[in-house]
Design an enzyme around this catalytic site. Structure first.
Site, PDB file in Angstrom:
ATOM      1  N   ASP A   1       9.540   6.445  12.688  1.00 52.97           N
ATOM      2  CA  ASP A   1      10.202   5.525  13.615  1.00 52.97           C
ATOM      3  C   ASP A   1      11.636   5.165  13.243  1.00 52.97           C
ATOM      4  OD1 ASP A   1       9.127   4.101  11.482  1.00 52.97           O
ATOM      5  OD2 ASP A   1       7.918   2.737  12.708  1.00 52.97           O
TER       6      ASP A   1
ATOM      7  N   ASP B   1       1.453   5.202   1.331  1.00 56.36           N
ATOM      8  CA  ASP B   1       1.155   6.341   2.202  1.00 56.36           C
ATOM      9  C   ASP B   1       1.722   7.586   1.529  1.00 56.36           C
ATOM     10  OD1 ASP B   1      -0.022   4.758   4.221  1.00 56.36           O
ATOM     11  OD2 ASP B   1       1.971   4.159   4.893  1.00 56.36           O
TER      12      ASP B   1
ATOM     13  N   ASP C   1       0.846  -1.194   0.000  1.00 55.86           N
ATOM     14  CA  ASP C   1       0.000   0.000   0.000  1.00 55.86           C
ATOM     15  C   ASP C   1       0.883   1.247   0.000  1.00 55.86           C
ATOM     16  OD1 ASP C   1       0.813   0.107   2.716  1.00 55.86           O
ATOM     17  OD2 ASP C   1      -0.930  -1.098   3.278  1.00 55.86           O
TER      18      ASP C   1
HETATM   19  P1  ATP Z   1       4.091  -1.895   6.460  1.00 49.91           P
HETATM   20  O1  ATP Z   1       2.945  -1.126   5.875  1.00 49.91           O
HETATM   21  O2  ATP Z   1       4.882  -2.709   5.525  1.00 49.91           O
HETATM   22  O3  ATP Z   1       3.704  -2.626   7.676  1.00 49.91           O
HETATM   23  P2  ATP Z   1       5.051   0.724   7.059  1.00 49.91           P
HETATM   24  O4  ATP Z   1       6.411   1.217   7.421  1.00 49.91           O
HETATM   25  O5  ATP Z   1       4.429   1.288   5.830  1.00 49.91           O
HETATM   26  O6  ATP Z   1       5.159  -0.837   6.995  1.00 49.91           O
HETATM   27  P3  ATP Z   1       2.779   1.761   8.443  1.00 49.91           P
HETATM   28  O7  ATP Z   1       2.188   1.319   9.726  1.00 49.91           O
HETATM   29  O8  ATP Z   1       1.996   1.648   7.195  1.00 49.91           O
HETATM   30  O9  ATP Z   1       4.139   0.953   8.299  1.00 49.91           O
HETATM   31  O10 ATP Z   1       3.264   3.258   8.663  1.00 49.91           O
HETATM   32  C1  ATP Z   1       3.646   4.111   7.613  1.00 49.91           C
HETATM   33  C2  ATP Z   1       4.789   5.018   8.074  1.00 49.91           C
HETATM   34  O11 ATP Z   1       4.372   5.807   9.171  1.00 49.91           O
HETATM   35  C3  ATP Z   1       6.023   4.261   8.570  1.00 49.91           C
HETATM   36  O12 ATP Z   1       6.859   3.912   7.520  1.00 49.91           O
HETATM   37  C4  ATP Z   1       6.643   5.284   9.493  1.00 49.91           C
HETATM   38  O13 ATP Z   1       7.346   6.268   8.769  1.00 49.91           O
HETATM   39  C5  ATP Z   1       5.437   5.949  10.120  1.00 49.91           C
HETATM   40  N1  ATP Z   1       5.028   5.276  11.359  1.00 49.91           N
HETATM   41  C6  ATP Z   1       4.120   4.289  11.512  1.00 49.91           C
HETATM   42  N2  ATP Z   1       3.984   3.901  12.773  1.00 49.91           N
HETATM   43  C7  ATP Z   1       4.817   4.678  13.481  1.00 49.91           C
HETATM   44  C8  ATP Z   1       5.137   4.791  14.862  1.00 49.91           C
HETATM   45  N3  ATP Z   1       4.555   3.987  15.754  1.00 49.91           N
HETATM   46  N4  ATP Z   1       6.037   5.715  15.218  1.00 49.91           N
HETATM   47  C9  ATP Z   1       6.627   6.525  14.324  1.00 49.91           C
HETATM   48  N5  ATP Z   1       6.382   6.471  13.011  1.00 49.91           N
HETATM   49  C10 ATP Z   1       5.491   5.570  12.585  1.00 49.91           C
HETATM   50 MG    MG Z   2       2.411   0.979   5.127  1.00 51.54          MG
END
Ligand code: ATP
Ligand code: MG
Length: 464
Positions: free
Chosen positions: A148, A74, A72
């Site tokens: 993060d 963002d 997906d």
């Molecule tokens: P995936 O979707 O593969 O699980 P992702 O990194 O895209 O991994 P998401 O939960 O979709 O994870 O979050 C999107 C982005 O938002 C992350 O890449 C990060 O930059 C930020 N993010 C998400 N959760 C947190 C958190 N708990 N603390 C700080 N930043 C966060």
């Molecule tokens: Mg994501």
């Protein structure tokens, strides 16, 4: 020394100024535009044409840099949620912990977030320092510092095909390193779920957790207890459905995150008797995820907790309870603990109970019972579960093989299989006593007799 400390606090690595990103062109980052969703390109373009900044951000950029198609996308922008909403026909402001905008293009959902400011010092927190709400907007470099991990804090502009890297993410991608931005202890305190995230990413990407990012985890792990159960559950689900569940659980254990945190994990990681079953279940889940097949959370959790159910089931029977009511009582106990602590949604809990309750019925291979079971809408899940029980050595392999043959057979062949099953009792059915009706419990009605651990040869009332 002091300078180094201040730099560390500000998240400055190798003397880099975190307000000025490193800009990488396509020849440096090598991102293949074809891996992008056309809707992500359209969305950033619309925002940019309206005068705003807009980038693909986070996990999608990380995956693109690794040459993996993101699941997906963002988007990060300097437009406010209201400004974003006005630009798209199907856009909804969603406000939970953070306000974000969901933009729909057909079936595809894209999440748009406004750059967050570094205002967390003033944000409301719980007594352990966990940030409760923080919706302050800010410049892009502050948004980057609030993410993060360095590999999750890069921005990609599809129009110019450039990547902006504020925290050395590109190097960490190359070195396969997971590094938290800022001071690890402070970042875990703000949001303890980051400890689970680092473990998931390490297992999923095959990256190494950089030592200072890793060191505080065993000490700070108990902070996860204060996170709302539903959020921990969501993260657990992501972990278990990542396609790398086994690796994730190993990593959780080695990071010291398995102890006294989640009752589910305690059961799974600290109970050696069920390990074979759990390992097989997770291998099969990982295989399905990797093959792009669906995985039912109900099936997964039913597997993870099966040996706990078995243990309690045996205990209730040893205390004189009839097998079917005993099974339901065991299920009640297990589900009750887990729903309290894990926020297992009701729907998932119902699926789990269905799968468990079906198990004794597979051992009843007379008359109409097997046909009825075949018609059960949940048959496939129950049958897959039965096969896991056989593969783990809990049940005789013969019964699984018989059901596979019965499931695949034409109707004439099915009659022959039934006759054969009745002529040659299975190992698990040797000590069979005459069928007796057991008291009905809930909607499930099947009674059986005891043939030992986990293999009650159910007989009697199998009607729905
Ligand atoms: P995936 O979707 O593969 O699980 P992702 O990194 O895209 O991994 P998401 O939960 O979709 O994870 O979050 C999107 C982005 O938002 C992350 O890449 C990060 O930059 C930020 N993010 C998400 N959760 C947190 C958190 N708990 N603390 C700080 N930043 C966060
Ligand atoms: Mg994501």
């Amino acid at each position: 020394m002091i300078k180094k400390f201040i730099r560390k606090i500000l998240g400055v690595k190798d003397g880099r100024n975190p307000t000025e990103p490193v800009t990488l062109g396509v020849e440096q980052h090598g991102i293949d535009l074809k891996l992008l969703s056309p809707n992500a390109i359209r969305l950033t373009q619309t925002l940019q044409e309206a005068g705003f900044k807009a980038f693909v951000v986070g996990g999608a950029v990380r995956d693109l840099l690794l040459g993996v198609k993101p699941k997906d996308f963002d988007i990060a922008t300097d437009a406010t949620p209201e400004q974003v909403k006005k630009l798209f026909r199907r856009a909804f402001i969603i406000g939970r912990r953070f306000q974000i905008v969901h933009v729909m293009f057909g079936q595809e959902l894209l999440e748009v977030t406004t750059f967050r400011g570094a205002g967390s010092a003033n944000a409301p927190k719980d007594e352990h320092g966990r940030v409760l709400r923080d919706n302050s907007f800010g410049p892009q470099h502050e948004d980057a510092a609030r993410r993060d991990f360095t590999i999750n804090a890069m921005y990609y502009d599809p129009a110019t095909q450039t990547v902006l890297d504020y925290h050395g993410g590109i190097e960490d991608i190359r070195d396969k390193t997971l590094r938290i931005i800022g001071v690890p202890e402070a970042r875990y305190r703000e949001d303890p779920v980051r400890m689970l995230r680092v473990v998931r990413f390490a297992a999923k990407l095959g990256f190494t957790i950089e030592p200072t990012t890793r060191a505080p985890i065993p000490v700070m792990a108990p902070l996860i207890d204060n996170v709302p159960a539903a959020r921990v559950f969501d993260e657990m689900l992501k972990l278990l459905l990542s396609g790398h569940a086994l690796a994730c659980l190993k990593e959780l254990r080695s990071a010291g995150l398995h102890h006294g945190l989640l009752p589910l994990l305690d059961v799974v990681l600290e109970q050696p008797i069920g390990m074979k079953f759990v390992t097989l279940a997770l291998e099969s889940t990982d295989g399905r995820v990797k093959a792009g097949k669906g995985v039912s959370p109900g099936f997964l959790f039913a597997s993870l907790l099966w040996h706990q159910v078995l243990e309690k089931w045996n205990a209730y029977r040893a205390a004189g309870e009839a097998p079917i009511p005993a099974l339901h009582l065991a299920a009640d106990d297990v589900l009750e603990t887990q729903t309290d602590n894990l926020a297992l949604q009701r729907r998932i809990a119902t699926d789990m109970r269905d799968i468990w309750a079906m198990q004794p019925r597979f051992e009843r291979r007379q008359g109409k019972a097997p046909y009825k079971l075949l018609e059960n809408p949940r048959f496939r899940a129950g049958y897959d579960f039965l096969l896991l029980r056989c593969a783990s050595g809990e049940l005789d392999a013969e019964i699984g093989e018989w059901w596979t043959a019965f499931y695949d057979a034409e109707s004439g062949e099915r009659e022959r299989l039934l006759t054969q099953a009745n002529a040659r009792p299975a190992a698990g059915e040797k000590k069979k006593r005459p069928p007796r009706r057991g008291p009905r419990h809930r909607s499930e009605g099947a009674a059986g007799n005891d043939t030992g651990m986990g293999a009650p040869a159910a007989a009697g009332a199998g009607e729905e």
